[in-house]
Scaffold this active site. Sequence first.
Site, PDB file in Angstrom:
ATOM      1  CG  ASP A  16      -2.143   0.856   1.051  1.00  0.00           C
ATOM      2  OD1 ASP A  16      -2.119   1.754   0.199  1.00  0.00           O
ATOM      3  OD2 ASP A  16      -3.129   0.643   1.763  1.00  0.00           O
ATOM      4  CB  CYS A 240      -6.171   4.801  -2.670  1.00  0.00           C
ATOM      5  SG  CYS A 240      -6.991   3.846  -3.969  1.00  0.00           S
ATOM      6  CG  ASN A 249      -2.232   2.259   5.110  1.00  0.00           C
ATOM      7  OD1 ASN A 249      -1.571   2.375   4.087  1.00  0.00           O
ATOM      8  ND2 ASN A 249      -3.366   1.608   5.138  1.00  0.00           N
TER       9      ASN A 249
END
Length: 309
Positions: A16, A240, A249
């Site tokens: 991510d 994202c 995050n």
Amino acid sequence: MSLPQSVALCDVGPRDGFQFEDQFIPTDLKVETITALADAGLPRIQVASFVHPKWVPQMKDAEAVCERLPERDDVTYAGLALNQRGVERAHAADLSQVDLSIATHDQHSQDNANRTVDEAVAQAEDMVRLAHEQGLDVQMGFQTVFGYRAPGDTPLDQVVDMSRHFADLGIESLSLADSTGLANPRMIKARVRAVRDVVGGTPLVLHLHDTRGLGLANVYAALQCGVDRFDTSLAGMGGCPFIDGATGNIATEDTTYLLEGLGIDTGVDRTVVGRASARLESFLEKEFPGKLHRLPRRTGAPEAGASSE
């Protein structure tokens, strides 16, 4: 409800976090980072995404990274797959777990994957079956559980129905993602409790982004509901590419510090994670949003165990 005595963290930074960087991170540095996370005591690490490099160029070396992972009995390496080809690649890369991910908000599903939620569910069913046939554990991930354009605009009944459905398919765990960082502690408690009521013993994982600064507050709310698994990302890397404004995050180091302060065991040495974060910041010549990994350098405070004289 009393807080859990221990919590398992999964660092998703190598997937991510890395996928959000335009500058290509060399395979050597990716493997070095994953190795450091394993040495730090992370029991789960999301090491790559098996997607077409046209869409996520950072993941073009996914197989090369997996081939060089250190063999560890105490670490689960997982890879993200968004279609059946991705599941096949995860299996061929000799991973033990594949993470799947679909939207729960209809507009987000159309914007991100050009399909309805119902179509995404049908595809994910086939992916779960294929993964099971290949001996892979499956974590089913739901995106935008707490809202897409506004807090709570994802229908809760749709989230609950999907949760019940995939729990019945025998998944290893169910991940609820605050992809846009719209969640707040009240919403966390309401939605976690609604989902827990229908998934039986299937473990819940929370994947929280800190877009509006409520990431750790949301962790505490989830702990109060008995959640004992969280996705984190070293230094708070991430975002994202397909959601405007999405930021990183919750940081592995910051989350570990919170949990330590609450008397909750993680088994994670955040100093080791912090060194890996600093290495990436130096390579990429940027600062990530996490705090604890940078605190000694910022304040001039001595490293742990160093003399203050």
